[in-house]
Each structure stands twice: as structure tokens, then as C-alpha cells.
Design an enzyme around this catalytic site. Sequence first.
Site, mmCIF file in Angstrom:
data_model
loop_
_atom_site.group_PDB
_atom_site.id
_atom_site.type_symbol
_atom_site.label_atom_id
_atom_site.label_comp_id
_atom_site.label_asym_id
_atom_site.label_seq_id
_atom_site.Cartn_x
_atom_site.Cartn_y
_atom_site.Cartn_z
ATOM 1 N N HIS A 1 -5.633 -1.265 4.994
ATOM 2 C CA HIS A 1 -5.404 -0.495 6.232
ATOM 3 C C HIS A 1 -6.491 -0.626 7.302
ATOM 4 C CE1 HIS A 1 -7.896 2.213 3.905
ATOM 5 N NE2 HIS A 1 -6.890 2.751 3.220
ATOM 6 N N HIS B 1 2.723 14.128 1.694
ATOM 7 C CA HIS B 1 2.132 15.452 1.492
ATOM 8 C C HIS B 1 3.179 16.481 1.905
ATOM 9 C CE1 HIS B 1 -1.861 13.894 0.662
ATOM 10 N NE2 HIS B 1 -1.816 13.162 1.764
ATOM 11 N N ASP C 1 0.636 2.334 3.710
ATOM 12 C CA ASP C 1 -0.199 3.473 3.264
ATOM 13 C C ASP C 1 0.663 4.735 3.161
ATOM 14 O OD1 ASP C 1 -2.356 4.904 2.368
ATOM 15 O OD2 ASP C 1 -3.496 4.809 4.236
ATOM 16 N N ARG D 1 2.386 9.226 -5.981
ATOM 17 C CA ARG D 1 2.048 10.603 -6.409
ATOM 18 C C ARG D 1 2.469 10.969 -7.818
ATOM 19 N NH1 ARG D 1 -1.335 10.382 -2.562
ATOM 20 N NH2 ARG D 1 -0.702 11.109 -0.511
ATOM 21 N N HIS E 1 0.826 -1.221 0.000
ATOM 22 C CA HIS E 1 0.000 0.000 0.000
ATOM 23 C C HIS E 1 0.858 1.269 0.000
ATOM 24 C CE1 HIS E 1 -4.230 1.393 1.034
ATOM 25 N NE2 HIS E 1 -3.544 2.464 0.679
ATOM 26 N N ASP F 1 -8.464 2.752 -4.429
ATOM 27 C CA ASP F 1 -7.959 3.145 -3.121
ATOM 28 C C ASP F 1 -7.945 4.654 -2.891
ATOM 29 O OD1 ASP F 1 -6.851 2.383 -0.522
ATOM 30 O OD2 ASP F 1 -5.393 3.871 -1.185
HETATM 31 O O1 DOR Z 1 -4.586 8.906 4.707
HETATM 32 C C1 DOR Z 1 -4.744 8.592 3.562
HETATM 33 N N1 DOR Z 1 -4.038 9.138 2.579
HETATM 34 N N2 DOR Z 1 -5.667 7.664 3.275
HETATM 35 C C2 DOR Z 1 -6.011 7.374 2.025
HETATM 36 O O2 DOR Z 1 -6.860 6.547 1.844
HETATM 37 C C3 DOR Z 1 -5.399 8.083 0.890
HETATM 38 C C4 DOR Z 1 -4.077 8.600 1.271
HETATM 39 C C5 DOR Z 1 -3.519 9.600 0.300
HETATM 40 O O3 DOR Z 1 -3.506 9.334 -0.893
HETATM 41 O O4 DOR Z 1 -3.037 10.653 0.744
#
Ligand code: DOR
Length: 425
Positions: free
Chosen positions: A234, A311, A307, A68, A64, A155
Site C-alpha cells: 500500500h 470494521h 487493503d 478477520r 492485500h 502486515d
Molecule cells: O488501515 C489499515 N487497516 N491499515 C493496516 O495496515 C491494517 C488494516 C486493518 O487490519 O484494519
Amino acid sequence: MGGIIIKNVFVVDPLKTAEGVKADGTADIFIKDGVFAGTDTADGSEVVIDGSGLKAAPGLIDLHVHLRDPGQTEKEDIITGCKAAAAGGVTQLLAMPNTKPAVDSPETVSYILEKAKDADAKVHVVGAITKGLGGHEATDIDAMYKAGISALSDDGVPVLDTSIMVKAMKKAAELGIPVTAHCEDPYLAGGKVNEGEISESLGVKGMPSAAEDAGTAREIALAESYGLPVHICHVSTATSTAMIRDAKKRGVRVTAETAPHYLMLTENELMKRDADYRMNPPLRTEKDRLAMIEALKDGTIDAIATDHAPHTPKEKSDFVNAPNGSIGMETSFAAAYTVLVKGGIMSEEELIRKMSSEPAAILGTYGGGFAKGEPADMMLYREEEWTVDPEKLHGKSKNTPFKNLTLGAKVKLTIFGGRIVFNDL
Ligand code: DOR
């Protein structure tokens, strides 16, 4: 390609495929032409690594990951994401389709696979089940499969139209690839942190466990009714683990993953009002955390995945409006080891099974052991205390919920396809 010999290293091998392992658990691992080469194949030209005091595990496989790329390469890209993977001992990863554009066409699949040829890990691509992850219009799964997808998922969001989800599950079973499900009821979702006392005291909208549990229940019902496999992403709630446990007992073809942050952290972290601790599903209660550990231990949860969701610091600087997600590949093994192995919950071999051999089986890929002739993907680690400094991590984004925590194991070297891709020896 030149060979590598790792001498006198303790081998942690859930599949028991390593050759030449002595009674004390140590072996010399020979790598030649990018593959594991069995015993004593040295010709003197190899790079020799002294493995004493170190442990060797098969490369980790992360089911997972958000890379990006295309579209949000200020957060991460295929190359940097795979450098983060290498630093965490991850040699294969499953890249989720919520890119911009979403991975809903053969062209985007090809773009990712082409760029990934130069990366420090094997990238498996997930194709979207609906166009633009919009939930209503089915993608052309055959075309994406021809282009090279390894799994199907919307997802980041659930597949809103249940009938499209069923068709995707049928098609995936035909093709022999997994469907991985982000479980969430859209009408209950949308909060900022776990719903409860913490969301109330922070004055922000909560995400109830019920949003995840209702989604988990739907996917289990589909898997059971149609006799088709599904993989639950998750898992974060005690109730979802109970449903998965019960379904497995009835023979439902369900597998599941959880992430290291759900094993180590709880919603209490949110009192810091720091968006690096915000993800979806959110950090939950201590009861939920203990349920994740129990479910891993008893086999209800098959795999640990990250996951990994990069960001930028700017986006994450706003506690309430920041997007959900936290990075995780560089800390996943260390964090899971700290909770599960140092915590006396499971053996190192059991942990490696959850992070390598089981994900390999779910994804239907190679790896998870040291079988002669397979691509030489592996890592060396040892028990060592280190404190997570986000600035020292290798990906582009720094949004780790493990920052400033001292972890109890460290990946020291990663080999991908017979090539050293990370070296901290
Ligand atoms: O916290 C998350 N971020 N959960 C998700 O399902 C998507 C992911 C993201 O792409 O930032």
C-alpha cells in the site's frame, strides 16, 4: 461440473493466452470441468451467456486483504470476505495475518485453508514473520509453509527486528514465496490522518509521510544489500514512489502495490470527520495522488491491491478512536477503471495487468490470463455508471470511502473455478 460458454465477448487478456480471438477482439470462451477449455469444445449441455456488449477479463488477484477470520468475525469472515471478492471480480486473494490469533502457527494456517475450501474465491494465506506480530520473536516459517502459506508478512505493522526481517527474506527466497512489507517507522507512526494542514485543522495527531518513507527505505536497503526480493504494500507517498523507481533502475528486486483509494481520494475527505476515510497509511495530498498514478503508469508500481479492512459501523462511528481501515474489494476495479481508464491514463489491458497478471506473477500463482487447462477464473464487466451504496455491498462491514461516489465501470459476472459466483447480468 457443467460447462459454460460465453459467446461473442470482447476479451481483455494481457497475457494473450485466450484462444479463438477474432480480429475484432471478440471470442467465444469455453469452460469445462472448471477450467478454460480452448475453442469449440461445446457438447450442447453448457450454460450459454451472451457476452455481446460485455468485456471478459481474467479474475482479479488482490494481494492485500484482511478477512478477520479467526477472531473478529463480527467484521468479516472467510466466506463473506470471498463473497465481497466475487462481487468485485476478485477470484484470488492474499489474506493478511493480523487476525486473532495472528496467523503465526501451522494450526491457524490450516484453519483458514480448510474453511476457505467452501469460499467463492481462492484464499492464499500469509504467515506472520514474528509471533503475534510482536516484532521480536521469529515464527516457525517451515512449519507454516508445510501447512500451506503463500507469503510472509507482519502486515498491519512493520517487522520491528530488522535481523528477523532479513532472515524471513532469505527463507522466503529459498521457498519461492514473497515477503510483503508494511512500511512504517514505529517512532513516527501512530497518528490519525496525514500530517499537515488537515491534521492541524482537525486537531488530531498526524501520520507523517516520513513514517512510511523511512520504512520503504529500510526494505529497499535490505533488498539491495542482500540481493533478495521484497514487495512493498500500500504505497501512498510521492517520496516512496521515487525511492522505488530509483531502486528498480538499479536492479533492486522490489515490487510494489498501491490501493484505489490513494488514486481517487485525498486527505481533504477527512474534513468530513468520518472515520470511513481513515486508514493506514492515510489518504495523502493531491501531489501524492498524482504520484501514485504516474508510478502505476511508468511501471514503478506493479499492482493495485485493496487493503480491504472491514470494521463495524459501531467502531467506525467514533472519528478519532475508530480503528484504521476501509473495505475495497467490491469497488476496486470500478474505482481504478474510473480514474485510470476513463481518465485516459492507461488502457483496459494495462489496468487488468495491474490487477491480475502482475499480482499472479508476484504471488507465483496461476491466472492473469485465459490459458487452456488453467482454473476458469474470470469476470465480465462493462462501462456503466453506478453509485456506491454501502448497504448493497456483500461483505459484513460497510466502511467504504467510495460511498455515494458514481463509478464508471461495473463487474457484471464472476466465474471462479468454472462456477458462477456473482451474477449481476
Ligand atoms: O488501515 C489499515 N487497516 N491499515 C493496516 O495496515 C491494517 C488494516 C486493518 O487490519 O484494519
